[in-house]
Design a protein around this motif. Structure first.
Motif, PDB file in Angstrom:
ATOM      1  N   ARG A 119     -64.513  20.233  -1.946  1.00 22.27           N
ATOM      2  CA  ARG A 119     -63.727  19.255  -1.194  1.00 22.27           C
ATOM      3  C   ARG A 119     -62.230  19.438  -1.463  1.00 22.27           C
ATOM      4  N   GLN A 120     -61.889  19.651  -2.723  1.00 20.56           N
ATOM      5  CA  GLN A 120     -60.484  19.898  -3.063  1.00 20.56           C
ATOM      6  C   GLN A 120     -59.955  21.122  -2.322  1.00 20.56           C
ATOM      7  N   SER A 121     -60.728  22.188  -2.352  1.00 21.37           N
ATOM      8  CA  SER A 121     -60.294  23.438  -1.735  1.00 21.37           C
ATOM      9  C   SER A 121     -60.090  23.300  -0.235  1.00 21.37           C
ATOM     10  N   GLN A 122     -60.939  22.509   0.402  1.00 19.54           N
ATOM     11  CA  GLN A 122     -60.833  22.325   1.849  1.00 19.54           C
ATOM     12  C   GLN A 122     -59.664  21.426   2.240  1.00 19.54           C
ATOM     13  N   LEU A 123     -59.382  20.437   1.384  1.00 19.20           N
ATOM     14  CA  LEU A 123     -58.330  19.470   1.713  1.00 19.20           C
ATOM     15  C   LEU A 123     -56.932  19.973   1.399  1.00 19.20           C
ATOM     16  N   ASP A 124     -56.814  20.845   0.378  1.00 21.46           N
ATOM     17  CA  ASP A 124     -55.487  21.268  -0.056  1.00 21.46           C
ATOM     18  C   ASP A 124     -55.539  22.728  -0.483  1.00 21.46           C
ATOM     19  N   GLU A 125     -54.838  23.581   0.230  1.00 20.49           N
ATOM     20  CA  GLU A 125     -54.827  25.015  -0.056  1.00 20.49           C
ATOM     21  C   GLU A 125     -54.300  25.311  -1.457  1.00 20.49           C
ATOM     22  N   ALA A 126     -53.460  24.424  -1.980  1.00 17.08           N
ATOM     23  CA  ALA A 126     -52.873  24.638  -3.306  1.00 17.08           C
ATOM     24  C   ALA A 126     -53.925  24.691  -4.408  1.00 17.08           C
ATOM     25  N   PHE A 127     -55.103  24.117  -4.145  1.00 15.89           N
ATOM     26  CA  PHE A 127     -56.163  24.133  -5.141  1.00 15.89           C
ATOM     27  C   PHE A 127     -56.870  25.491  -5.222  1.00 15.89           C
ATOM     28  N   ASN A 128     -56.656  26.356  -4.240  1.00 17.56           N
ATOM     29  CA  ASN A 128     -57.371  27.633  -4.209  1.00 17.56           C
ATOM     30  C   ASN A 128     -56.674  28.674  -5.084  1.00 17.56           C
ATOM     31  N   THR A 129     -56.582  28.351  -6.355  1.00 17.14           N
ATOM     32  CA  THR A 129     -56.037  29.279  -7.331  1.00 17.14           C
ATOM     33  C   THR A 129     -57.111  30.253  -7.783  1.00 17.14           C
ATOM     34  N   GLU A 130     -56.708  31.247  -8.552  1.00 18.32           N
ATOM     35  CA  GLU A 130     -57.672  32.186  -9.127  1.00 18.32           C
ATOM     36  C   GLU A 130     -58.762  31.440  -9.891  1.00 18.32           C
TER      37      GLU A 130
ATOM     38  N   GLU B 155     -62.819  18.158 -19.278  1.00 19.61           N
ATOM     39  CA  GLU B 155     -62.553  17.256 -18.158  1.00 19.61           C
ATOM     40  C   GLU B 155     -61.171  16.619 -18.264  1.00 19.61           C
ATOM     41  N   ASN B 156     -60.708  16.361 -19.485  1.00 14.76           N
ATOM     42  CA  ASN B 156     -59.345  15.856 -19.657  1.00 14.76           C
ATOM     43  C   ASN B 156     -58.318  16.894 -19.198  1.00 14.76           C
ATOM     44  N   LEU B 157     -58.586  18.156 -19.516  1.00 14.48           N
ATOM     45  CA  LEU B 157     -57.702  19.223 -19.035  1.00 14.48           C
ATOM     46  C   LEU B 157     -57.737  19.305 -17.514  1.00 14.48           C
ATOM     47  N   HIS B 158     -58.931  19.141 -16.944  1.00 16.29           N
ATOM     48  CA  HIS B 158     -59.056  19.220 -15.493  1.00 16.29           C
ATOM     49  C   HIS B 158     -58.322  18.067 -14.819  1.00 16.29           C
ATOM     50  N   GLU B 159     -58.423  16.881 -15.387  1.00 19.26           N
ATOM     51  CA  GLU B 159     -57.735  15.725 -14.821  1.00 19.26           C
ATOM     52  C   GLU B 159     -56.217  15.912 -14.848  1.00 19.26           C
ATOM     53  N   LYS B 160     -55.728  16.531 -15.916  1.00 19.77           N
ATOM     54  CA  LYS B 160     -54.279  16.692 -16.077  1.00 19.77           C
ATOM     55  C   LYS B 160     -53.745  17.901 -15.328  1.00 19.77           C
ATOM     56  N   HIS B 161     -54.499  19.013 -15.350  1.00 17.93           N
ATOM     57  CA  HIS B 161     -53.965  20.285 -14.828  1.00 17.93           C
ATOM     58  C   HIS B 161     -54.657  20.758 -13.554  1.00 17.93           C
ATOM     59  N   GLN B 162     -55.701  20.071 -13.123  1.00 12.64           N
ATOM     60  CA  GLN B 162     -56.428  20.425 -11.907  1.00 12.64           C
ATOM     61  C   GLN B 162     -56.853  21.888 -11.914  1.00 12.64           C
ATOM     62  N   ALA B 163     -56.355  22.687 -10.970  1.00  9.25           N
ATOM     63  CA  ALA B 163     -56.876  24.053 -10.803  1.00  9.25           C
ATOM     64  C   ALA B 163     -55.922  25.113 -11.344  1.00  9.25           C
ATOM     65  N   GLN B 164     -55.072  24.745 -12.286  1.00 10.78           N
ATOM     66  CA  GLN B 164     -53.981  25.639 -12.644  1.00 10.78           C
ATOM     67  C   GLN B 164     -54.278  26.630 -13.765  1.00 10.78           C
ATOM     68  N   TYR B 165     -55.264  26.365 -14.610  1.00 10.20           N
ATOM     69  CA  TYR B 165     -55.404  27.213 -15.796  1.00 10.20           C
ATOM     70  C   TYR B 165     -56.850  27.641 -16.027  1.00 10.20           C
ATOM     71  N   ASN B 166     -57.023  28.559 -17.003  1.00 10.93           N
ATOM     72  CA  ASN B 166     -58.279  29.290 -17.114  1.00 10.93           C
ATOM     73  C   ASN B 166     -59.402  28.539 -17.819  1.00 10.93           C
ATOM     74  N   PHE B 167     -59.245  27.248 -18.083  1.00  6.68           N
ATOM     75  CA  PHE B 167     -60.359  26.469 -18.609  1.00  6.68           C
ATOM     76  C   PHE B 167     -61.364  26.145 -17.506  1.00  6.68           C
ATOM     77  N   LEU B 168     -60.948  26.219 -16.242  1.00  3.45           N
ATOM     78  CA  LEU B 168     -61.779  25.721 -15.150  1.00  3.45           C
ATOM     79  C   LEU B 168     -63.086  26.505 -14.969  1.00  3.45           C
TER      80      LEU B 168
END
Length: 480
Positions: free
Chosen positions: A337-348, A302-315
Motif C-alpha cells: 500500500r505504501q509503495s502504491q500510494l507514494d513512489e518515495a517509498f520504493n527504495t532499494e 518496528e521502532n526503526l520502521h516507524e521512524k525511518h520508514q523505507a530508508q535503511y537496510n533494517f527493512l
C-alpha cells in the motif's frame, strides 16, 4: 624529542627540536623532513597539505585542525562541534579554501548521520564547494568534495571521476582514496576497492574505518578467517571504534559463536552509551533476534520502521522476521500500500523487503516484479555472499520460482552463481550455519536429498536461529 623505534621497540633514531608558540607550525615540517631523512625515504612530494591547507592566519589554521581532530572521533556530537570550528576558520580567513571544503563536507557528513536531510545538506554544501573552487580551481580536496556531493546524490560514476581526478593531483588525499574505494565496493568491484583501501591503510594503518572496510570486503569474498583476524586486530588497536566491534560481534554470530558475540557487543555498549544511535538500535534488534527473543527484536525493528520508514537496510530484516512470526500477509499488504500510494517509498530496501514477503507467500510473479523494480534502482547482484552467510539468498529464491515454473534454462545460471560463491568460500565460511542452510537449499534445488535432522542438530549446537526455514521455506519442498 622525537624517536623512531622498530617493531621490536629498538631505538633506531632520535632527535631534539626546540619550539615556541611562534614556530609550532614550522616545527611540523622540520620533524617530517628529519624523519623522512632518517628513514632514507624518497624526497617528500609536495601534497595538497603542503600547498593549501595552512592559512596565513594562525587562528584560522588552529580552528581547522581542531575541527579535523573532532571529525576523527566519528560521533555525531563531534561532527557538529567540528562545523563550529570550520565556520570560525572562515571568520578568521574568508579566503581559506580548505576551510570551505571541510565545512561543506561537514554538512554532508551530518546527512550521513541522519541529522540533516539530503536537500538541506545539498543547499548548504554546494555554495561552499563552489567558493573553494573559485579560490583554487585545482584544489584536490575541493574536487574530492565534488565527488562526495555526487556520491551522496546517487551519481556514482561522476563521483568516481572526481575522486580519480583528485588523486591524480594529490595521491596522498586520504578522503578521496577511501571514498573511491567505498564506491568500488558498492559496485561489487572488490579488487579495485581493496587496492585503494590497502593504499589508504599504508597511510593510516590503525584507522578503524579503513580496517573495517577491508574486513567487510573479505567477508563479501567468503574469506571469513582473514576478515575475523582483521576485525580482532581493529578492535584491539582502535579502542574508540564502533564499526569494528559491531562487525566482529556480527561475524561471531554468523560463525556460530553466540557467547563471544554477546561479550563483544556488551563491551561496546559499556563504553558507547548512545541509546538513540541508529546502528546500536539496529544491532540490538539483530542480537535479540539471533538470541531468539523475537518479540524484543520486533520492538527494535518496528521502532526503526516507524521512524525511518523505507530508508535503511533494517527493512529486509524486518520482513524476514515477520515471515518467521507468521505475519507475512499483513506486512506485505502494508508495504504494498505504501509503495502504491507514494513512489518515495520504493527504495532499494522497501523493494527487497517486498520481494522477500512475496516469495514467502509463494507469489513468484510479485517477487519478480519487485526485483525488476529493484534492478532499476540498483543493479541486482547474484550469489552475494553477505546474504548467503546469514542463510538467505534472493538468487536461490528466484531460481526456486523458475524451477517451479519449469523454466530450468533460467534457473541453472542462478544456481551456478550461488555454487560459485560457495566454492570460493574458506573453511570457516563453509562451517557457518547460514552457509550450511544455503548449501542445503542449493542441493535440494539440484535434486540432492538433504539430511534435515543432521542440519537441525548442527543449527541447534551453534544456536543458529533460522532452522525454521527448513519447514517454512517452500523451496525445500520443490522437486526439480
Amino acid at each position: 624529542n622525537v624517536t623512531l623505534y622498530d617493531e621490536l621497540g629498538v631505538d633506531l633514531w632520535s632527535a631534539d627540536f626546540n619550539v615556541n608558540s611562534d614556530s609550532i607550525f614550522v616545527l611540523q615540517d622540520d620533524i617530517i623532513r628529519a624523519v623522512y631523512t632518517a628513514l632514507d625515504s624518497k624526497p617528500l612530494v609536495q601534497t595538497e597539505a603542503g600547498q593549501y591547507y595552512r592559512s596565513a592566519n594562525p587562528n584560522a589554521f588552529q580552528h581547522l585542525l581542531q575541527g579535523r581532530a573532532l571529525n576523527g572521533k566519528g560521533s555525531l556530537e563531534a561532527h557538529q562541534q567540528a562545523i563550529i570550528h570550520f565556520k570560525m576558520a572562515i571568520e578568521f580567513d574568508p579566503n581559506y579554501a580548505s576551510a570551505y571544503v571541510d565545512l561543506a563536507t561537514g554538512y554532508l557528513v551530518l546527512f550521513s548521520h541522519r541529522n540533516l536531510s539530503l536537500e538541506d545538506a545539498n543547499i548548504k554544501a554546494k555554495p561552499l564547494i563552489d567558493k573553494a573552487l573559485s579560490l583554487h580551481p585545482k584544489l584536490p580536496s575541493a574536487i574530492s568534495a565534488q565527488g562526495i556531493f555526487a556520491m551522496y546524490n546517487g551519481q556514482t560514476n561522476k563521483a568516481i571521476g572526481y575522486f580519480s581526478k583528485a588523486l591524480t593531483l594529490d595521491p596522498s588525499l586520504i578522503v578521496a582514496r577511501t571514498n573511491i574505494a567505498y564506491l568500488y565496493k558498492t559496485q561489487i568491484q572488490y579488487e579495485e576497492a581493496l587496492s585503494h583501501y590497502k593504499a589508504a591503510k599504508k597511510q593510516h594503518p590503525l584507522d578503524p574505518g579503513i580496517n573495517y572496510s577491508i574486513a567487510r570486503i573479505l567477508l563479501e569474498k567468503g574469506q571469513l578467517s582473514a576478515s575475523y583476524a582483521a576485525l580482532e586486530t581493529c578492535v584491539r588497536v582502535s579502542t574508540n571504534s564502533t564499526n569494528c566491534p559491531l562487525e566482529l560481534a556480527f561475524l561471531q554470530r554468523l560463525v556460530g559463536q553466540p557467547e563471544a558475540a554477546g561479550k563483544t557487543f556488551e563491551a561496546l555498549l559499556d563504553w558507547y552509551q548512545k541509546e538513540d544511535d541508529f546502528y546500536i538500535i539496529q544491532n540490538k534488534g539483530f542480537h535479540a533476534w539471533w538470541d531468539q527473543d523475537l518479540m524484543l527484536a520486533l520492538v527494535y525493528f518496528e521502532n526503526l520502521h516507524e521512524k525511518h520508514q523505507a530508508q535503511y537496510n533494517f527493512l529486509p530484516s524486518l520482513a524476514w522476521l515477520k515471515w518467521q512470526q507468521g505475519d507475512t500477509k499483513n506486512f506485505y499488504q502494508d508495504l504494498s500500500r505504501q509503495s502504491q500510494l507514494d513512489e518515495a517509498f520504493n527504495t532499494e530496501y522497501q523493494l527487497r523487503a517486498l520481494a522477500i514477503l512475496a516469495y514467502a507467500l509463494e507469489d513468484c510473479d510479485g517477487m519478480f516484479n519487485y526485483y525488476q523494480q529493484l534492478a532499476d534502482v540498483k543493479p541486482l547482484v547474484h550469489g552475494q555472499f553477505s546474504e548467503i552467510i546469514e542463510g538467505f539468498s534472493m538468487t536461490l529464491n528466484m531460481a526456486a520460482c523458475h524451477i517451479r515454473e519449469q523454466k530450468l534454462q533460467l534457473a541453472i545460471p542462478l544456481i551456478n552463481k550461488v555454487a560459485e560463491s560457495l566454492d570460493k568460500a574458506d573453511e570457516l565460511a563453509k562451517q557457518a550455519p547460514g552457509v550450511m542452510l544455503i548449501q542445503a537449499k542449493l542441493d535440494n534445488l539440484k535434486g540432492t536429498t538433504i539430511d534435515t535432522a543432521a542440519l537441525k542438530a548442527a543449527f541447534s549446537s551453534a544456536q543458529y536461529p533460522h532452522s525454521w526455514m527448513l519447514e517454512q521455506d517452500w523451496a525445500f519442498k520443490v522437486k526439480p
